[in-house]
Design an enzyme around this catalytic site. Sequence first.
Site, PDB file in Angstrom:
ATOM      1  N   TYR A  56       0.853  -1.197   0.000  1.00 28.58           N
ATOM      2  CA  TYR A  56       0.000   0.000   0.000  1.00 28.58           C
ATOM      3  C   TYR A  56       0.886   1.244   0.000  1.00 28.58           C
ATOM      4  O   TYR A  56       1.489   1.607   0.997  1.00 28.58           O
ATOM      5  CB  TYR A  56      -0.960   0.018   1.185  1.00 28.58           C
ATOM      6  CG  TYR A  56      -1.922  -1.158   1.245  1.00 28.58           C
ATOM      7  CD1 TYR A  56      -2.256  -1.887   0.100  1.00 28.58           C
ATOM      8  CD2 TYR A  56      -2.502  -1.544   2.449  1.00 28.58           C
ATOM      9  CE1 TYR A  56      -3.120  -2.967   0.167  1.00 28.58           C
ATOM     10  CE2 TYR A  56      -3.377  -2.622   2.520  1.00 28.58           C
ATOM     11  CZ  TYR A  56      -3.673  -3.332   1.371  1.00 28.58           C
ATOM     12  OH  TYR A  56      -4.531  -4.405   1.434  1.00 28.58           O
ATOM     13  N   LEU A 205     -17.710  -3.320   2.430  1.00 28.50           N
ATOM     14  CA  LEU A 205     -18.722  -2.380   1.927  1.00 28.50           C
ATOM     15  C   LEU A 205     -18.679  -2.323   0.405  1.00 28.50           C
ATOM     16  O   LEU A 205     -19.165  -1.371  -0.206  1.00 28.50           O
ATOM     17  CB  LEU A 205     -18.485  -0.987   2.525  1.00 28.50           C
ATOM     18  CG  LEU A 205     -18.486  -0.931   4.057  1.00 28.50           C
ATOM     19  CD1 LEU A 205     -18.174   0.484   4.551  1.00 28.50           C
ATOM     20  CD2 LEU A 205     -19.841  -1.399   4.610  1.00 28.50           C
TER      21      LEU A 205
END
Length: 325
Positions: A56, A205
């Site tokens: 990341y 989500l």
Amino acid sequence: MRYIKLRDLEVSRIGLGAMGMSHGYTGSGTDEAESVRTLHRALELGVTLVDTAEIYGPYTNEELLGRALKGRREQVVLATKFGLVSHAGEGAWNLDSSPANVRAAVEGSLERLCTDHIDLYYQHRVDPNVPVEETAGMVGELVAEGKVRFFGLSEAGPDTIRRAHAVHPVTAVQSEYSLWTRGVEERVLPVLRELNIGLVPFSPLGRGFLTGTIRSTDRFDEDDFRRGNPRFTGENFQRNLAIADEVQAVAAEVGATPAQVALAWLLAQGDDIAPITGTKRVARAEENTAADSVTLTAEQIANLGSLPVAAGDTHTEAQAQMLER
Ligand SMILES: NC(=O)c1ccc[n+]([C@@H]2O[C@H](COP(=O)([O-])OP(=O)(O)OC[C@H]3O[C@@H](n4cnc5c(N)ncnc54)[C@H](OP(=O)(O)O)[C@@H]3O)[C@@H](O)[C@H]2O)c1
């Protein structure tokens, strides 16, 4: 906040994924102060499981956590990942889970995270060129040395999970799982339950989609992961909006938000499941964490479970080649 066990590791039922603070989505890396506040607020609300990876950024997300967790390290079950950066020279986005590369990776992650141990160390993607037994053996050595506490895999298939677990116990598998991504249910989840391994759903989500706040993709930055994603493009995106609308309808019934309903449905799937939601905003960390106290009826759970299948794959063809299914 309630807590569950991923095998022998106790974690908050809802965790926080830090990726989007530095990487992947629109607005990443633009507001470090709010990202740090978000992490601190989540910890205050009882979140313990915090997730990152060396890829990341690369590296900047671990560095951010290293700064943000100073003085708070003991409150956190800190999870990071190796295997998508080849430290021998090829660099980022090259699979390498060779023992030498895992050793190089762990030293870098420990330094960036400003810690002497990683609580949960995942192989980020299965490396077809390295038998997983060798990787598991290396992680076992790191555990013996006290640099790592628990071993995890990400997006691994049943056979890899069994082979790795036979060498060193696997504590958790982190794979995409949400109302619109159900692939783990058929083949992976039964193996995890048989072997007493926890499941950590990422993108619970649906990368924001299930919250109903994404009605158009026009505002995605050029480098937003979703811009080229099959589910977020063209006709697929338009068709998928019906799924977000159904989640919204249940949310209205329950008096909760769609994000909370999407999380409550995942939590209802078992006490061996700890989703990590991703946000870089305090208010959303508060909203998502509060899903711990949202209860759905059996009928709502069943209705949500039979939502239409999402149009489009979760990844592009090239990305999907790195997933074991
Ligand atoms: N193992 C793997 O291969 C893998 C892959 C992907 C992710 N992960 C991990 O899983 C974590 C979670 O994945 P994810 O970030 O894709 O999860 P997600 O929670 O499904 O989606 C995050 C997106 O939803 C938005 N969002 C979050 N809460 C919201 C709310 N209440 N209302 C409206 N929008 C909301 C965020 O925007 P804002 O940030 O602007 O709030 C962000 O764009 C990552 O941080 C990473 O640590 C792992």
